[in-house]
Design an enzyme around this catalytic site. Sequence first.
Site, PDB file in Angstrom:
ATOM      1  CD  GLU A 162      -4.846   5.241   0.614  1.00 15.21           C
ATOM      2  OE1 GLU A 162      -4.836   6.095   1.508  1.00 15.21           O
ATOM      3  OE2 GLU A 162      -5.794   4.461   0.422  1.00 15.21           O
TER       4      GLU A 162
ATOM      5  CG  ASP B 128      -8.172   9.898 -24.251  1.00 15.73           C
ATOM      6  OD1 ASP B 128      -7.152   9.176 -24.271  1.00 15.73           O
ATOM      7  OD2 ASP B 128      -9.289   9.482 -23.898  1.00 15.73           O
TER       8      ASP B 128
ATOM      9  NE  ARG C  17      -6.369  -4.119 -19.415  1.00 16.07           N
ATOM     10  CZ  ARG C  17      -6.511  -4.017 -20.749  1.00 16.07           C
ATOM     11  NH1 ARG C  17      -5.778  -4.749 -21.549  1.00 16.07           N
ATOM     12  NH2 ARG C  17      -7.375  -3.183 -21.271  1.00 16.07           N
TER      13      ARG C  17
ATOM     14  CE  LYS D   5      -6.579   1.741 -25.763  1.00  9.02           C
ATOM     15  NZ  LYS D   5      -6.752   2.371 -24.437  1.00  9.02           N
TER      16      LYS D   5
ATOM     17  CB  THR E  42      -4.128   3.238 -21.893  1.00 11.85           C
ATOM     18  OG1 THR E  42      -3.946   3.297 -23.307  1.00 11.85           O
ATOM     19  CG2 THR E  42      -5.583   3.502 -21.558  1.00 11.85           C
TER      20      THR E  42
ATOM     21  CE1 TYR F 177      -4.258   0.794  -0.304  1.00 10.70           C
ATOM     22  CE2 TYR F 177      -4.473  -1.191   1.004  1.00 10.70           C
ATOM     23  CZ  TYR F 177      -5.034  -0.245   0.171  1.00 10.70           C
ATOM     24  OH  TYR F 177      -6.340  -0.330  -0.189  1.00 10.70           O
TER      25      TYR F 177
HETATM   26  N1  DSN Z   1     -11.526   0.027 -25.249  1.00 12.28           N
HETATM   27  C1  DSN Z   1     -10.583   0.912 -25.868  1.00 12.28           C
HETATM   28  C2  DSN Z   1     -10.481   0.653 -27.313  1.00 12.28           C
HETATM   29  O1  DSN Z   1     -10.540  -0.492 -27.703  1.00 12.28           O
HETATM   30  O2  DSN Z   1     -10.326   1.569 -28.095  1.00 12.28           O
HETATM   31  C3  DSN Z   1     -10.886   2.306 -25.552  1.00 12.28           C
HETATM   32  O3  DSN Z   1     -11.080   2.429 -24.178  1.00 12.28           O
END
Ligand code: DSN
Length: 429
Positions: free
Chosen positions: A61, A205, A240, A234, A231, A59
Amino acid sequence: MRTFWGPDFGALERDDPEIADVLLDELARQRDTLTLIASESFTSPAVLAALGSTLANKYAEGYPGHRYYGGCAQADRAEELAVERARELFGADHANVQPHSGASANLAAYAALAEPGDPVLAMGLPHGGHLTHGSRANFSGKWFHPIAYRVAPDTELIDYDEVRDLALAHRPKLIICGATSYPRLIDFARFREIADEVGAYLLVDAAHFIGLVAGRAVPSPVPYADVVTCTTHKALRGPRGGMILCREELAQRVDKAVFPFAQGGPMMHAVAAKAVALREAGTPAFQEYAHQTVRNAQALASWLTAEGMRPVTGGTDTHLALLDLREVGVSGREAEARCAAAGIALNKNVIPYDPEKPAVASGIRVGAPSVTSQGMREDEMRRIAELIGLAVRCDPQTAAGTSRLAGIGEEVTGLVRRFPFYQEQEVLA
Ligand code: DSN
């Protein structure tokens, strides 16, 4: 002597054979089928080692040097490394690496930049936006006043004049750009101009394309945005999770918006894994991967055109392509199911001004990050497009169609097995 306690698959098989079975089947799926999901790629064994580490127990925080728990020395080191690597890789004043996901990062960005009820101008979901960009089903549409901009019907490109008109009419507190199914580069300078004209914050974003930014394959939004959210799982090939980059003067607001406003304890194993991925993303090999990802997506779009599918906007500048299947005469839903039956994972997707509802959709979205991570190149993209072209035309309601799909599936497996990503694991299994 220092020792590392890493994932022990033998223990899992002994203690929980059901979950062990799931993991073995998932590895087999990733090894034997083709992944064209635009928002996925493969994490390295080093990233997986950090994710499966004992930092998962901690933890922490708060932030480095200011934690609400004792024993955070290693957590601090991991987070400082992740933050420093993110700042350096993206040339950002400040980075927050604690968001659990892209959606959590966006929640924190809204909290840092706007108040409930404020107007927010963002790309509509049917035109390529995201749930967190103002969907009524999401906090962003329930707690804020969303105004959606679209792509132009003829070019299918963002209609910057409409964005400006809407901004002048609604005076949004926040303007968002960045999308989940927009295959072209976004003109960040133009968005900055519009935001400045109406006194709005600009949030980019970058979830989909941050990996391409890291690999210098597309322009960076960092010089233009007040805040960049993304994110890490990707094309960036990390664990993740989410991340926020911002200008120095917004650093405190962003940090407070992540913790304590939106989240509690950070997932320190994921933070360490983000640090690993950010280091990998700074290498020449990663740059080559990012550039090849774009070349592969372009090749895929062009060979799918030869299969009778129309690439929305005419092609792609990024890692993904959106294909209109109406000329082929199958819906996105049917195409997704038929490809899945042939071992090809992609997703149905609405196209701009889609006459179908999202659960049916007229298009599919394909992405090249996974296949590029596996080492595939333009020649393989050509064959993949041909296999997709064959699969979408097989009617699974007929015996002949089912048998053809099975045959395509065998070729798909043969192809992906020539490009295994987890080679070491194959030896271990
Ligand atoms: N789920 C993602 C995508 O596949 O584009 C976006 O959050």
